[in-house]
Enzyme design. Structure first.
Site, PDB file in Angstrom:
ATOM      1  N   ARG A  57       0.817  -1.243   0.000  1.00 40.56           N
ATOM      2  CA  ARG A  57       0.000   0.000   0.000  1.00 40.56           C
ATOM      3  C   ARG A  57       0.841   1.278   0.000  1.00 40.56           C
ATOM      4  NH1 ARG A  57      -3.305  -2.806   3.738  1.00 40.56           N
ATOM      5  NH2 ARG A  57      -4.986  -3.847   2.630  1.00 40.56           N
ATOM      6  N   LYS A 103       2.390  11.331 -11.460  1.00 36.88           N
ATOM      7  CA  LYS A 103       1.436  10.461 -12.165  1.00 36.88           C
ATOM      8  C   LYS A 103       2.178   9.163 -12.476  1.00 36.88           C
ATOM      9  CE  LYS A 103      -1.965  13.272 -14.649  1.00 36.88           C
ATOM     10  NZ  LYS A 103      -2.465  13.688 -15.996  1.00 36.88           N
ATOM     11  N   GLU A 153       7.789  16.603 -25.749  1.00 37.22           N
ATOM     12  CA  GLU A 153       7.242  17.092 -24.469  1.00 37.22           C
ATOM     13  C   GLU A 153       7.892  18.429 -24.070  1.00 37.22           C
ATOM     14  OE1 GLU A 153       4.575  15.627 -23.213  1.00 37.22           O
ATOM     15  OE2 GLU A 153       4.822  13.460 -22.959  1.00 37.22           O
ATOM     16  N   LYS A 211       6.493  22.380 -15.595  1.00 35.86           N
ATOM     17  CA  LYS A 211       5.749  21.232 -15.054  1.00 35.86           C
ATOM     18  C   LYS A 211       5.584  21.364 -13.537  1.00 35.86           C
ATOM     19  CE  LYS A 211       4.422  16.669 -15.132  1.00 35.86           C
ATOM     20  NZ  LYS A 211       4.333  15.423 -15.851  1.00 35.86           N
ATOM     21  N   GLU A 225      -5.022  17.134 -10.823  1.00 33.16           N
ATOM     22  CA  GLU A 225      -5.735  17.463 -12.063  1.00 33.16           C
ATOM     23  C   GLU A 225      -7.215  17.763 -11.829  1.00 33.16           C
ATOM     24  OE1 GLU A 225      -4.345  15.237 -15.575  1.00 33.16           O
ATOM     25  OE2 GLU A 225      -6.371  15.454 -16.372  1.00 33.16           O
ATOM     26  N   ARG A 236      -4.004  21.368 -14.243  1.00 33.97           N
ATOM     27  CA  ARG A 236      -3.028  20.354 -14.666  1.00 33.97           C
ATOM     28  C   ARG A 236      -3.381  19.728 -16.008  1.00 33.97           C
ATOM     29  NH1 ARG A 236       0.267  15.710 -11.262  1.00 33.97           N
ATOM     30  NH2 ARG A 236       1.330  14.907 -13.106  1.00 33.97           N
ATOM     31  N   ASN A 250      -1.808  17.952 -20.848  1.00 34.95           N
ATOM     32  CA  ASN A 250      -2.311  16.904 -21.726  1.00 34.95           C
ATOM     33  C   ASN A 250      -2.484  17.376 -23.171  1.00 34.95           C
ATOM     34  OD1 ASN A 250      -4.361  14.166 -21.556  1.00 34.95           O
ATOM     35  ND2 ASN A 250      -2.854  14.459 -19.944  1.00 34.95           N
ATOM     36  N   HIS A 280      -2.573  14.867 -26.060  1.00 34.97           N
ATOM     37  CA  HIS A 280      -2.631  13.515 -25.501  1.00 34.97           C
ATOM     38  C   HIS A 280      -3.955  12.800 -25.767  1.00 34.97           C
ATOM     39  CE1 HIS A 280       1.084  14.795 -23.664  1.00 34.97           C
ATOM     40  NE2 HIS A 280       1.260  13.625 -23.078  1.00 34.97           N
ATOM     41  N   HIS A 333      -2.643   9.490 -27.147  1.00 38.86           N
ATOM     42  CA  HIS A 333      -2.847   8.246 -26.386  1.00 38.86           C
ATOM     43  C   HIS A 333      -3.691   7.252 -27.181  1.00 38.86           C
ATOM     44  CE1 HIS A 333      -1.949   9.716 -21.971  1.00 38.86           C
ATOM     45  NE2 HIS A 333      -0.866   9.526 -22.696  1.00 38.86           N
ATOM     46  N   HIS A 349       5.773   7.354 -27.451  1.00 38.12           N
ATOM     47  CA  HIS A 349       4.910   8.372 -26.850  1.00 38.12           C
ATOM     48  C   HIS A 349       5.122   9.779 -27.453  1.00 38.12           C
ATOM     49  CE1 HIS A 349       2.379  10.212 -23.806  1.00 38.12           C
ATOM     50  NE2 HIS A 349       3.357  11.056 -23.493  1.00 38.12           N
TER      51      HIS A 349
HETATM   52  N1  LIG Z   1       4.034  10.263 -15.628  1.00 40.34           N
HETATM   53  C1  LIG Z   1       4.060  11.289 -16.448  1.00 40.34           C
HETATM   54  O1  LIG Z   1       3.787  12.434 -16.081  1.00 40.34           O
HETATM   55  C2  LIG Z   1       4.498  11.064 -17.859  1.00 40.34           C
HETATM   56  C3  LIG Z   1       4.826  12.168 -18.664  1.00 40.34           C
HETATM   57  C4  LIG Z   1       5.261  11.929 -19.966  1.00 40.34           C
HETATM   58  C5  LIG Z   1       5.381  10.633 -20.429  1.00 40.34           C
HETATM   59  N2  LIG Z   1       5.070   9.598 -19.615  1.00 40.34           N
HETATM   60  C6  LIG Z   1       5.244   8.213 -20.061  1.00 40.34           C
HETATM   61  O2  LIG Z   1       6.624   8.030 -20.358  1.00 40.34           O
HETATM   62  C7  LIG Z   1       6.752   6.949 -21.266  1.00 40.34           C
HETATM   63  C8  LIG Z   1       7.742   7.297 -22.347  1.00 40.34           C
HETATM   64  O3  LIG Z   1       8.985   7.553 -21.745  1.00 40.34           O
HETATM   65  P1  LIG Z   1      10.336   7.516 -22.594  1.00 40.34           P
HETATM   66  O4  LIG Z   1      10.133   8.193 -23.878  1.00 40.34           O
HETATM   67  O5  LIG Z   1      11.410   7.952 -21.703  1.00 40.34           O
HETATM   68  O6  LIG Z   1      10.440   5.979 -22.984  1.00 40.34           O
HETATM   69  P2  LIG Z   1      11.301   4.751 -22.434  1.00 40.34           P
HETATM   70  O7  LIG Z   1      11.352   4.733 -20.978  1.00 40.34           O
HETATM   71  O8  LIG Z   1      10.763   3.557 -23.147  1.00 40.34           O
HETATM   72  O9  LIG Z   1      12.763   5.054 -22.985  1.00 40.34           O
HETATM   73  C9  LIG Z   1      12.946   5.135 -24.374  1.00 40.34           C
HETATM   74  C10 LIG Z   1      14.013   4.145 -24.876  1.00 40.34           C
HETATM   75  O10 LIG Z   1      15.300   4.645 -24.556  1.00 40.34           O
HETATM   76  C11 LIG Z   1      16.049   3.678 -23.816  1.00 40.34           C
HETATM   77  N3  LIG Z   1      16.890   4.453 -22.910  1.00 40.34           N
HETATM   78  C12 LIG Z   1      16.490   5.119 -21.816  1.00 40.34           C
HETATM   79  N4  LIG Z   1      17.488   5.858 -21.325  1.00 40.34           N
HETATM   80  C13 LIG Z   1      18.559   5.630 -22.114  1.00 40.34           C
HETATM   81  C14 LIG Z   1      19.881   6.120 -22.140  1.00 40.34           C
HETATM   82  N5  LIG Z   1      20.298   7.059 -21.285  1.00 40.34           N
HETATM   83  N6  LIG Z   1      20.722   5.659 -23.084  1.00 40.34           N
HETATM   84  C15 LIG Z   1      20.283   4.744 -24.005  1.00 40.34           C
HETATM   85  N7  LIG Z   1      19.040   4.276 -24.054  1.00 40.34           N
HETATM   86  C16 LIG Z   1      18.182   4.718 -23.123  1.00 40.34           C
HETATM   87  C17 LIG Z   1      15.018   2.805 -23.174  1.00 40.34           C
HETATM   88  O11 LIG Z   1      15.550   1.534 -22.876  1.00 40.34           O
HETATM   89  C18 LIG Z   1      13.951   2.750 -24.261  1.00 40.34           C
HETATM   90  O12 LIG Z   1      14.320   1.815 -25.241  1.00 40.34           O
HETATM   91  C19 LIG Z   1       5.360   6.674 -21.797  1.00 40.34           C
HETATM   92  O13 LIG Z   1       4.852   5.506 -21.219  1.00 40.34           O
HETATM   93  C20 LIG Z   1       4.569   7.871 -21.358  1.00 40.34           C
HETATM   94  O14 LIG Z   1       3.215   7.564 -21.182  1.00 40.34           O
HETATM   95  C21 LIG Z   1       4.629   9.793 -18.342  1.00 40.34           C
HETATM   96  O1  LIG Z   2       1.687  15.123 -15.833  1.00 38.23           O
HETATM   97  C1  LIG Z   2       0.657  15.302 -16.477  1.00 38.23           C
HETATM   98  O2  LIG Z   2      -0.400  15.679 -15.950  1.00 38.23           O
HETATM   99  C2  LIG Z   2       0.652  15.052 -17.937  1.00 38.23           C
HETATM  100  O3  LIG Z   2      -0.399  15.085 -18.565  1.00 38.23           O
HETATM  101  C3  LIG Z   2       1.959  14.781 -18.606  1.00 38.23           C
HETATM  102  C4  LIG Z   2       1.842  13.928 -19.857  1.00 38.23           C
HETATM  103  O4  LIG Z   2       2.938  14.276 -20.693  1.00 38.23           O
HETATM  104  C5  LIG Z   2       1.972  12.435 -19.585  1.00 38.23           C
HETATM  105  O5  LIG Z   2       2.012  11.732 -20.782  1.00 38.23           O
HETATM  106  C6  LIG Z   2       0.971  11.829 -18.629  1.00 38.23           C
HETATM  107  O6  LIG Z   2       1.322  10.500 -18.323  1.00 38.23           O
HETATM  108  C7  LIG Z   2      -0.434  11.800 -19.174  1.00 38.23           C
HETATM  109  O7  LIG Z   2      -1.288  11.520 -18.139  1.00 38.23           O
HETATM  110  P1  LIG Z   2      -2.753  10.963 -18.353  1.00 38.23           P
HETATM  111  O8  LIG Z   2      -3.443  11.319 -17.089  1.00 38.23           O
HETATM  112  O9  LIG Z   2      -3.313  11.620 -19.565  1.00 38.23           O
HETATM  113  O10 LIG Z   2      -2.637   9.505 -18.561  1.00 38.23           O
HETATM  114 ZN   LIG Z   3       3.064  12.845 -22.313  1.00 35.72          ZN
END
Ligand SMILES: NC(=O)c1ccc[n+]([C@@H]2O[C@H](COP(=O)([O-])OP(=O)(O)OC[C@H]3O[C@@H](n4cnc5c(N)ncnc54)[C@H](O)[C@@H]3O)[C@@H](O)[C@H]2O)c1
Ligand SMILES: O=C(O)C(=O)C[C@@H](O)[C@H](O)[C@H](O)COP(=O)(O)O
Ligand SMILES: [Zn+2]
Length: 367
Positions: free
Chosen positions: A123, A144, A186, A228, A238, A242, A246, A249, A253, A266
């Site tokens: 938890r 998130k 982004e 951010k 959100e 917030r 998006n 997105h 998405h 992404h």
């Molecule tokens: N939580 C949030 O607020 C938020 C915001 C934006 C995106 N996201 C999520 O993030 C994800 C995408 O993240 P991403 O683009 O970083 O993808 P990812 O984590 O898949 O990394 C991209 C690729 O690069 C490789 N890699 C990572 N770091 C490296 C390095 N330093 N050197 C060499 N290779 C490396 C990874 O192994 C992968 O193949 C999506 O799932 C998206 O939904 C979340």
């Molecule tokens: O942090 C946020 O809020 C965002 O919307 C950042 C986005 O870039 C990111 O992809 C996030 O994961 C999207 O969230 P979701 O709630 O649309 O799934």
């Molecule tokens: Zn995003």
């Protein structure tokens, strides 16, 4: 080193950005009150682990920390319940308790997955974000965390803030070109939602930024994280503001889900989504013709080698069906984040489906 704060009362935390920061991880953990009596559990992927895991583990062990780790395949498909079970299973096997701390060493996939494991394990245990992609300047901040459902992106998740974001910009030097471009989607989004001057700066300095030149790249990450952090500090869960994060997105998405999280990455999906958002805004009269918002958005994304055209293989009915699972949707209606100008957006609730369909058709013709 640059430092920013996500200001959330007693859940506030620092974002540390700088070259070579991985070497400072043990002392930065200690500064956040994470002590050697707490077991650390590092989650990474098969691309990142061979590059950085040994350095991280050695540094931590030398400072007296005990570490376990788990490595998953690279890519979006590990953001799934199956990997939640695998990772929490490993955590149990190595005897992690509620005092343990999870560390996400990787890009946004690892950050979202590890963060959700940390939110769910017993938890909730603390976690630390150690982003290694450019895109993760966004994903590591804001709490998130989620895994995907086959029908919808990030559907199973939580808000669980990290205790620390430690961003070593040196790790970006090993990123493949495609991931650098995707990461800029982004960064550009942060400009497009918040600041015309930051957006213009990104356009003026594209070639230095694309080659990750200092001090440009640090400045871009710093600005993106600052935008951010400001938004999240004002609306963690959100309730309103917030949602502007998006932009692109709702469309993006949907494209990721339709391709079973195995086609566009992404940042690429969000790039096309931002084009669709700009075209839709223009179509419903949200932007002024003389501002040329869609045209300028498209040329900016192209400067960063990002896709701007909706591939013809995507059926419009499938996109609409996937968009119905968007978390922003209300009472069965779509909610869009749309630009009103470069650097400004609005949340728009009543858009005719006919306008969305026409926009998607136009998006297939963009060059
Ligand atoms: N939580 C949030 O607020 C938020 C915001 C934006 C995106 N996201 C999520 O993030 C994800 C995408 O993240 P991403 O683009 O970083 O993808 P990812 O984590 O898949 O990394 C991209 C690729 O690069 C490789 N890699 C990572 N770091 C490296 C390095 N330093 N050197 C060499 N290779 C490396 C990874 O192994 C992968 O193949 C999506 O799932 C998206 O939904 C979340
Ligand atoms: O942090 C946020 O809020 C965002 O919307 C950042 C986005 O870039 C990111 O992809 C996030 O994961 C999207 O969230 P979701 O709630 O649309 O799934
Ligand atoms: Zn995003």
């Amino acid at each position: 080193m640059n430092q920013l704060t996500v200001d959330l009362g007693e859940r506030s935390y620092p974002i540390l950005i700088g070259k070579g920061l991985l070497r400072q991880l043990p002392q930065q953990l200690a500064a956040r009150g994470i002590e050697p009596r707490q077991t650390l559990f590092i989650v990474s992927d098969e691309h990142v682990a061979p590059l950085y895991l040994e350095q991280v583990v050695n540094g931590l062990e030398q400072a007296g920390y005990r570490c376990g780790y788990h490595i998953v395949p690279a890519g979006e498909q590990v953001k799934s319940l199956a990997y939640l079970e695998e990772i929490t299973g490993k955590a149990l096997e190595i005897g992690l308790d509620r005092n343990s701390v999870f560390l996400a060493l990787g890009g946004g996939v690892i950050g979202d997955l590890t963060g959700f494991c940390a939110a769910a394990y017993m938890r909730g245990v603390p976690f630390v974000q150690i982003p290694t992609t450019l895109l993760a300047h966004d994903s590591s901040v804001g709490g998130k965390v989620a895994v995907n459902h086959p029908l919808g992106k990030n559907i199973i998740g939580a808000f669980h803030q990290p205790s620390l974001v430690l961003y070593d910009t040196e790790t970006l030097t090993t990123l493949p070109k495609r991931e650098i471009y995707a990461g800029f989607a982004e960064v550009l989004k942060h400009g497009l939602i918040w600041s015309e001057s930051f957006t213009n700066w990104l356009s003026d300095n594209a070639s230095s930024l694309l080659s990750l030149e200092s001090p440009f790249i640090e400045e871009a990450i710093q600005q993106g994280c600052a935008i951010k952090a400001e938004v999240v500090s004002n609306d963690e869960r959100e309730q309103g503001l917030r949602a502007i994060l998006n932009l692109g997105h709702t469309f993006g998405h949907a494209l990721e889900a339709i391709s079973s999280y195995g086609g566009l990455i992404h940042g690429e999906a969000i790039s096309i989504g931002m084009v669709a958002a700009a075209l839709l805004a223009e179509r419903i009269g949200l932007t002024k013709a003389e501002d040329r918002v869609a045209e300028r958005t498209i040329s900016l994304l192209k400067q960063y080698h990002l896709p701007v055209q909706l591939p013809s293989a995507f059926a419009i009915d499938d996109i609409l069906a996937a968009m119905r699972h968007d978390k922003k949707g209300k009472d069965g209606k779509f909610v869009f984040v749309l630009p009103t100008a470069i650097g400004a957006v609005e949340i728009v609730e009543n858009v005719d489906e006919a306008d969305i369909i026409e926009t998607l058709k136009i998006c297939k013709e963009v060059e």
